[in-house]
Design a protein around this motif. Structure first.
Motif, PDB file in Angstrom:
ATOM      1  N   ALA A 137       0.838  -1.201   0.000  1.00 41.94           N
ATOM      2  CA  ALA A 137       0.000   0.000   0.000  1.00 41.94           C
ATOM      3  C   ALA A 137       0.870   1.247   0.000  1.00 41.94           C
ATOM      4  CB  ALA A 137      -0.931  -0.004   1.213  1.00 41.94           C
ATOM      5  N   ILE A 138       1.913   1.240   0.815  1.00 39.94           N
ATOM      6  CA  ILE A 138       2.831   2.385   0.882  1.00 39.94           C
ATOM      7  C   ILE A 138       3.550   2.578  -0.446  1.00 39.94           C
ATOM      8  CG2 ILE A 138       4.934   3.247   1.993  1.00 39.94           C
ATOM      9  CD1 ILE A 138       3.902   1.796   4.567  1.00 39.94           C
ATOM     10  N   ARG A 152      -3.337  17.523  -7.114  1.00 40.22           N
ATOM     11  CA  ARG A 152      -4.110  17.228  -5.892  1.00 40.22           C
ATOM     12  C   ARG A 152      -3.915  15.785  -5.435  1.00 40.22           C
ATOM     13  NH1 ARG A 152      -9.182  20.465  -8.363  1.00 40.22           N
ATOM     14  NH2 ARG A 152      -8.260  19.491 -10.183  1.00 40.22           N
ATOM     15  N   VAL A 153      -3.722  14.880  -6.392  1.00 35.82           N
ATOM     16  CA  VAL A 153      -3.472  13.475  -6.054  1.00 35.82           C
ATOM     17  C   VAL A 153      -2.075  13.344  -5.456  1.00 35.82           C
ATOM     18  CG1 VAL A 153      -3.170  11.133  -6.988  1.00 35.82           C
ATOM     19  CG2 VAL A 153      -5.075  12.577  -7.777  1.00 35.82           C
ATOM     20  N   ARG A 154      -1.093  13.992  -6.075  1.00 32.92           N
ATOM     21  CA  ARG A 154       0.279  13.943  -5.533  1.00 32.92           C
ATOM     22  C   ARG A 154       0.324  14.510  -4.117  1.00 32.92           C
ATOM     23  NH1 ARG A 154       1.493  16.073 -10.636  1.00 32.92           N
ATOM     24  NH2 ARG A 154       2.107  18.051  -9.688  1.00 32.92           N
ATOM     25  N   GLU A 155      -0.395  15.614  -3.911  1.00 33.22           N
ATOM     26  CA  GLU A 155      -0.421  16.242  -2.587  1.00 33.22           C
ATOM     27  C   GLU A 155      -1.076  15.329  -1.550  1.00 33.22           C
ATOM     28  OE1 GLU A 155      -2.465  20.055  -0.367  1.00 33.22           O
ATOM     29  OE2 GLU A 155      -2.073  20.193  -2.515  1.00 33.22           O
ATOM     30  N   ARG A 156      -2.212  14.726  -1.913  1.00 34.81           N
ATOM     31  CA  ARG A 156      -2.905  13.831  -0.961  1.00 34.81           C
ATOM     32  C   ARG A 156      -2.057  12.595  -0.673  1.00 34.81           C
ATOM     33  NH1 ARG A 156      -4.104  11.571   2.685  1.00 34.81           N
ATOM     34  NH2 ARG A 156      -6.128  10.845   3.407  1.00 34.81           N
ATOM     35  N   ALA A 157      -1.366  12.082  -1.692  1.00 28.20           N
ATOM     36  CA  ALA A 157      -0.483  10.924  -1.487  1.00 28.20           C
ATOM     37  C   ALA A 157       0.661  11.291  -0.547  1.00 28.20           C
ATOM     38  CB  ALA A 157       0.042  10.420  -2.821  1.00 28.20           C
ATOM     39  N   SER A 158       1.218  12.476  -0.723  1.00 31.59           N
ATOM     40  CA  SER A 158       2.300  12.936   0.162  1.00 31.59           C
ATOM     41  C   SER A 158       1.800  13.081   1.598  1.00 31.59           C
ATOM     42  CB  SER A 158       2.870  14.268  -0.331  1.00 31.59           C
ATOM     43  OG  SER A 158       3.481  14.092  -1.585  1.00 31.59           O
ATOM     44  N   ALA A 160      -0.641  11.400   2.919  1.00 29.75           N
ATOM     45  CA  ALA A 160      -0.846  10.038   3.433  1.00 29.75           C
ATOM     46  C   ALA A 160       0.473   9.446   3.908  1.00 29.75           C
ATOM     47  CB  ALA A 160      -1.469   9.157   2.353  1.00 29.75           C
ATOM     48  N   LEU A 161       1.511   9.654   3.126  1.00 28.80           N
ATOM     49  CA  LEU A 161       2.824   9.124   3.516  1.00 28.80           C
ATOM     50  C   LEU A 161       3.307   9.765   4.811  1.00 28.80           C
ATOM     51  CD1 LEU A 161       4.495   8.970   0.002  1.00 28.80           C
ATOM     52  CD2 LEU A 161       3.679   7.042   1.386  1.00 28.80           C
ATOM     53  N   SER A 162       3.066  11.053   4.956  1.00 21.49           N
ATOM     54  CA  SER A 162       3.460  11.732   6.199  1.00 21.49           C
ATOM     55  C   SER A 162       2.681  11.188   7.395  1.00 21.49           C
ATOM     56  CB  SER A 162       3.224  13.234   6.093  1.00 21.49           C
ATOM     57  OG  SER A 162       4.080  13.784   5.129  1.00 21.49           O
ATOM     58  N   LYS A 163       1.387  10.967   7.195  1.00 16.69           N
ATOM     59  CA  LYS A 163       0.566  10.430   8.283  1.00 16.69           C
ATOM     60  C   LYS A 163       1.011   9.022   8.671  1.00 16.69           C
ATOM     61  CE  LYS A 163      -3.710  12.987   7.597  1.00 16.69           C
ATOM     62  NZ  LYS A 163      -5.123  12.885   7.211  1.00 16.69           N
ATOM     63  N   ILE A 164       1.356   8.237   7.665  1.00 17.04           N
ATOM     64  CA  ILE A 164       1.813   6.876   7.937  1.00 17.04           C
ATOM     65  C   ILE A 164       3.137   6.927   8.704  1.00 17.04           C
ATOM     66  CG2 ILE A 164       2.646   4.726   6.879  1.00 17.04           C
ATOM     67  CD1 ILE A 164       0.627   5.312   4.574  1.00 17.04           C
TER      68      ILE A 164
END
Length: 176
Positions: A137-138, A152-158, A160-164
């Motif tokens: 998933a990561i 917006r997808v790149r930003e949301r993915a980034s 998510a990675l920070s939250k993980i």
């Protein structure tokens, strides 16, 4: 009331449960309580028999009910629903896969990404992958954070990675 007490003590037959589930799906009534009373395989078979309806609201209700079972047996049906052109069906398919939340839902989600023209659909996939947070998933989120053509997808993915909180693991995946 007396009627409620009476009805709570009744155990419907399999045939009656099938009828109740089908009627609930067609009418858009939440069948969750009835689904809990029934055998999972019977529920899945009953719902699968309705999944190809021409009515998008019925397909969405079927997919929602399948997802609410929480059974890994429904992953393939939810994965099929990711191909549906109706946003309501797609949304409940994503929610259902997220509800199951196991490693087994990651591949269907990842495989659905290239077909998704809508950046909102790709963001929904990221949100589910973020909750699952396995290595695969990561990896998929990381790829989206770098390669997706929608900012917006790149930003949301980034995000998510920070939250993980897997920044070091992510760097290692790309270096090694």
């Amino acid at each position: 009331s007396e009627l409620n007490k009476y009805s709570q003590n009744l155990k419907p037959t399999t045939r009656e449960l099938e009828f109740i589930i089908k009627s609930s799906i067609w009418r858009g009534i939440d069948a969750a309580e009835w689904l809990k009373q029934a055998d999972v395989d019977m529920v899945i078979n009953t719902l699968v028999s309705m999944k190809d309806s021409s009515k998008s609201n019925v397909r969405a209700n079927v997919v929602k009910a399948l997802g609410s079972t929480g059974s890994e047996k429904v992953i393939r049906y939810l994965a099929e629903a990711l191909k549906d052109t109706d946003d309501g069906v797609y949304r409940v398919a994503i929610e259902g896969l997220g509800h199951i939340g196991s490693e087994k839902v990651v591949e269907p989600l990842v495989h659905s990404l290239p077909r998704q023209q809508s950046y909102l659909r790709r963001i929904r996939v990221i949100e589910v992958l973020e909750r699952i947070s396995t290595a695969r998933a990561i990896e998929a989120i990381s790829k989206l954070s770098i390669e997706d053509n929608e900012p917006r997808v790149r930003e949301r993915a980034s995000q998510a990675l920070s939250k993980i909180g897997e920044d070091d693991k992510i760097i290692d995946m790309f270096i090694n």
